[in-house]
Design a protein around this motif. Structure first.
Motif, PDB file in Angstrom:
ATOM      1  N   UNK A 332       4.069  34.952 -19.507  1.00 18.55           N
ATOM      2  CA  UNK A 332       4.771  34.999 -18.229  1.00 18.55           C
ATOM      3  C   UNK A 332       3.928  34.377 -17.122  1.00 18.55           C
ATOM      4  N   UNK A 333       2.631  34.603 -17.165  1.00  9.37           N
ATOM      5  CA  UNK A 333       1.749  34.022 -16.149  1.00  9.37           C
ATOM      6  C   UNK A 333       1.767  32.497 -16.222  1.00  9.37           C
ATOM      7  N   UNK A 334       1.725  31.955 -17.443  1.00  8.97           N
ATOM      8  CA  UNK A 334       1.781  30.499 -17.591  1.00  8.97           C
ATOM      9  C   UNK A 334       3.123  29.947 -17.114  1.00  8.97           C
ATOM     10  N   UNK A 335       4.201  30.634 -17.462  1.00 10.49           N
ATOM     11  CA  UNK A 335       5.527  30.163 -17.058  1.00 10.49           C
ATOM     12  C   UNK A 335       5.682  30.228 -15.540  1.00 10.49           C
ATOM     13  N   UNK A 336       5.203  31.308 -14.936  1.00  8.54           N
ATOM     14  CA  UNK A 336       5.374  31.496 -13.490  1.00  8.54           C
ATOM     15  C   UNK A 336       4.531  30.532 -12.664  1.00  8.54           C
ATOM     16  N   UNK A 337       3.310  30.282 -13.103  1.00  5.41           N
ATOM     17  CA  UNK A 337       2.358  29.537 -12.261  1.00  5.41           C
ATOM     18  C   UNK A 337       2.033  28.138 -12.774  1.00  5.41           C
ATOM     19  N   UNK A 338       2.118  27.931 -14.070  1.00  2.00           N
ATOM     20  CA  UNK A 338       1.662  26.656 -14.637  1.00  2.00           C
ATOM     21  C   UNK A 338       2.698  26.028 -15.554  1.00  2.00           C
ATOM     22  N   UNK A 339       3.966  26.288 -15.311  1.00  2.00           N
ATOM     23  CA  UNK A 339       5.000  25.892 -16.265  1.00  2.00           C
ATOM     24  C   UNK A 339       5.000  24.397 -16.556  1.00  2.00           C
ATOM     25  N   UNK A 340       4.845  23.567 -15.530  1.00  2.00           N
ATOM     26  CA  UNK A 340       4.869  22.123 -15.714  1.00  2.00           C
ATOM     27  C   UNK A 340       3.487  21.500 -15.556  1.00  2.00           C
ATOM     28  N   UNK A 341       2.449  22.314 -15.529  1.00  2.00           N
ATOM     29  CA  UNK A 341       1.098  21.764 -15.377  1.00  2.00           C
ATOM     30  C   UNK A 341       0.221  22.218 -16.545  1.00  2.00           C
ATOM     31  N   UNK A 342      -0.575  23.257 -16.347  1.00  2.00           N
ATOM     32  CA  UNK A 342      -1.513  23.670 -17.382  1.00  2.00           C
ATOM     33  C   UNK A 342      -0.804  24.074 -18.669  1.00  2.00           C
ATOM     34  N   UNK A 343       0.341  24.709 -18.569  1.00  2.00           N
ATOM     35  CA  UNK A 343       1.094  25.103 -19.772  1.00  2.00           C
ATOM     36  C   UNK A 343       1.458  23.877 -20.605  1.00  2.00           C
TER      37      UNK A 343
END
Length: 717
Positions: A332-343
């Motif tokens: 959820x943290x990746x989706x919320x904050x890094x969905x199109x970047x770090x994720x």
């Protein structure tokens, strides 16, 4: 019969007067259905019970001509493409479905007649084929999947209550014995495309039905079932417990929003953005795709295959977060904050055209986050923390996420040493650093490791060790480890969420290592506030590498006239202030900003920069201003690169000249004799307190002892 001619350049499908009439669905209590339309509307006209559904699901008939084949992009099609679907028919350039035009252009009063060699029956759409063929039953089950509360996920039946009574009445009179009392609209949602729709629209809403279509690759029942059991259900007992998004991803991975002719197979990507063959142009051709079956549907192509198409969501290091329920909060943290970047960066692999990117990931579970005080609300999609002292809840978790990532690189120029494969043994031999290895993580902090135990600055403060266990699954872009504790950047024993000031570590260094006491004393006089632990020029948001000349080097700097004595800079008179400014420049020349450079023994400067894997240029705190030379706050820089020292690689530091054009205006040199560089750092150990002279981990910084000093001298003009 073709109607409403509107053929575009590159078109090959011709609209007929036929559309699918209402039908009964045995899986929906034998209710009467019509299929959803591409336009999403139910517009129609009725004239003497002739129903014209306007832009609805009219069937199209494929006509294969050189005009279409030659205009296809990105490559022209050939007879082999046609024969893939119709192997026993000769491609003539005048083929209609599985036949050919015998006589053309017979003009009539109200149109044109073509004589063809076959009787062309209406083609089934993808959905009809999927549910009719037993070898596709497992994939059909996915489309028809229901939750434990018996609700469809992707398929739906909409009550067509708004459907005009006139339309319903027309259907009743057309089929009086069918007892059509109510009609539903069958739909599919949240997928790459609907296998029902005949009309094809581009992403910008352009109607491309006549020249385009969709493609569906359907794995054989056995291989699909095996993939679900071994991959998707690794951490679950049944599909109903799997996140819906994982099922959606599995289906979408096999959907292509274009026509995949054999000629363009290598370049084709699916609805989730991966190459169908896993590697793009360098991957296998259509002949190696494991095709078991080929069918041309009214709205696209269906290929039965003997494999499951790979997805970055299931094959990369991120898949362990995506599919493991223990990492629900982390996902959820990746989706919320890094969905199109770090994720997305963590999912870069050959599947999406990235062949060099590598990652080593240390995952932490929801249990560890909860022990730290974190919780997550699905209602608000927000994280909270139990400690009111933590004022920036997202920032701390974002830093923790990056602290547990180690980016790597592997290509024709950077070999296997460009990635981290484990944390058991460092590249050093013997007793160097007592067997500890050192790395810089994705955030920029430094950690150390030995025997699969890791420590960051906060762990060292608290005396805690993070034990990691390798996940033995194979990932196509790196390695995954699970941690039993969190790497910490600050002491959790003290309850602090703030980095310790750099001065604390420098002061500790001079106490534990008398060899650098002289340099740190100068730091205290030149940079430290009287009643503060802050150092002038040091910003808490930045990263630093402090190169501490040992006492011998400091004595040489003083005797050579490059550094005033401590006594000379301790007063408050004008002369002392002038000499203190000179001493400050000396100190600042040994503090590199922007990057933590670890003495890690690795071949490349880590994390590896693909543009310069073995070399970096770092600015120092020293800024030079000279009106005569035209310099204003010009940063003095150090080049850092690796050289082989014995069996391990070491750091080399080379001060850079400052030039204006081709003219050197500031000379960068080492020591009193002006040598070119400093070789390595002091890897020695201080036996009295069991600490090291270099690789001293600080918050966002590292401290190294060096055997010489840098000097930057203005050239006389």
């Amino acid at each position: 019969m073709f109607v409403n001619k509107q053929y575009e350049p590159g078109a090959f499908k011709r609209k007929t007067a036929y559309y699918r009439l209402p039908y009964q669905d045995s899986t929906f209590d034998n209710n009467w259905l019509i299929d959803e339309s591409g336009s999403g509307s139910l517009s129609y006209t009725i004239t003497n019970y002739h129903i014209d559904l306007l832009s609805q699901n009219y069937k199209y008939l494929p006509v294969f001509t050189p005009s279409y084949f030659n205009s296809f992009q990105p490559a022209a099609l050939t007879a082999a493409d046609y024969n893939t679907f119709y192997p026993n028919v000769t491609y003539t350039g005048k083929n209609v479905q599985d036949g050919t035009i015998l006589t053309e252009g017979l003009r009539a009063e109200n149109g044109v007649i073509y004589e063809v060699s076959t009787v062309n029956e209406p083609m089934d759409n993808m959905d009809e084929i999927i549910h009719a063929e037993p070898q596709y039953s497992k994939f059909a089950d996915l489309l028809d999947f229901k939750t434990i509360t018996d609700e469809y996920i992707f398929k739906g039946y909409l009550d067509a209550g708004e459907l005009s009574y006139l339309l319903l009445d027309a259907f009743r009179k057309m089929r009086p014995h069918d007892n059509i009392d109510k009609i539903y609209v069958k739909v599919y949602s949240s997928l790459g495309f609907s296998p029902l729709k005949e009309d094809i629209y581009s992403d910008d809403g352009t109607d491309e039905t006549e020249k385009s279509g969709n493609t569906l690759f359907i794995p054989d029942n056995t291989v699909l079932d095996n993939f679900i059991r071994t991959k998707l259900l690794k951490y679950y007992t049944r599909l109903e417990d799997l996140p819906i998004d994982a099922l959606r991803t599995l289906i979408n991975t096999h959907m292509v929003k274009s026509l995949v002719w054999p000629t363009v197979y290598r370049e084709s990507m699916n609805a989730t953005g991966e190459y169908i063959n896993g590697e793009g142009s360098s991957g296998s051709a259509f002949s190696g795709a494991g095709i078991l079956d080929k069918k041309m549907a009214s709205n696209g192509f269906i290929y039965g295959i003997d494999n499951v198409i790979k997805s970055r969501f299931f094959e990369t290091v991120y898949s362990e977060i995506y599919l493991n329920p223990d990492h629900y909060m982390l996902n959820k943290a990746y989706v919320n904050w890094y969905n199109m970047s770090l994720r997305e960066e963590l999912m870069r692999s050959p599947l999406t055209g990235y062949t060099s990117e590598r990652w080593t990931m240390v995952n932490f579970s929801d249990r560890l986050l909860k022990e730290d005080g974190y919780s997550y609300s699905d209602i608000t999609s927000a994280f909270s923390h139990s400690d009111p002292a933590l004022t920036n809840i997202p920032a701390r978790l974002q830093r923790l996420m990056q602290m547990h990532l180690f980016p790597g690189l592997k290509n024709s120029e950077v070999d296997a040493d460009g990635e981290i494969t484990g944390f058991d043994a460092p590249p050093f031999t013997g007793t160097v650093y007592d067997g500890w290895g050192y790395l810089v993580n994705d955030y920029g902090d430094m950690i150390r490791y030995k025997d699969n135990q890791l420590q960051a600055a906060g762990n060292i403060e608290d005396g805690t060790f993070v034990t990691v266990t390798k996940v033995e699954d194979e990932f196509n872009n790196g390695y995954v480890f699970n941690a039993d504790k969190l790497l910490q950047y600050s002491s959790r024993e003290s309850g602090s969420y703030i980095d310790l000031p750099l001065w604390i570590y420098l002061d500790r260094a001079r106490t534990q290592n008398s060899n650098v006491k002289d340099f740190v004393d100068y730091v205290e006089v030149c940079l430290k506030g009287i009643d503060s632990e802050e150092l002038d020029g040091i910003k808490t948001a930045n990263f630093y590498t402090v190169l501490m000349p040992n006492n011998t080097a400091m004595n040489l700097a003083r005797s050579s006239g490059y550094l005033p004595t401590l006594a000379e800079i301790s007063g408050s008179d004008a002369d002392a202030l002038e000499k203190r400014a000179a001493a400050t420049k000396f100190v600042n020349a040994h503090i590199l900003q922007g990057t933590v450079f670890a003495d890690d023994g690795l071949k490349y400067i880590y994390p590896v920069n693909p543009m310069s894997p073995n070399e970096a240029i770092a600015p120092t705190l020293l800024k030079i201003t000279d009106d005569n030379l035209g310099l204003v706050n010009e940063s003095a820089k150090i080049k850092i690169y690796k050289y082989l020292s014995g069996s391990a690689w070491a750091l080399r530091f080379e001060p850079q000249d400052i030039k204006i054009g081709n003219k050197t205006v500031v000379d960068g040199a080492v020591g009193s004799t002006g040598t070119e560089y400093i070789n390595g750092v002091n890897r020695g150990k201080i036996a009295a307190n069991n600490t090291f002279r270099s690789n001293r981990i600080a918050c966002k910084a590292v401290l190294h002892e060096i055997t010489s000093f840098f000097r930057f001298t203005l050239k006389e003009q």
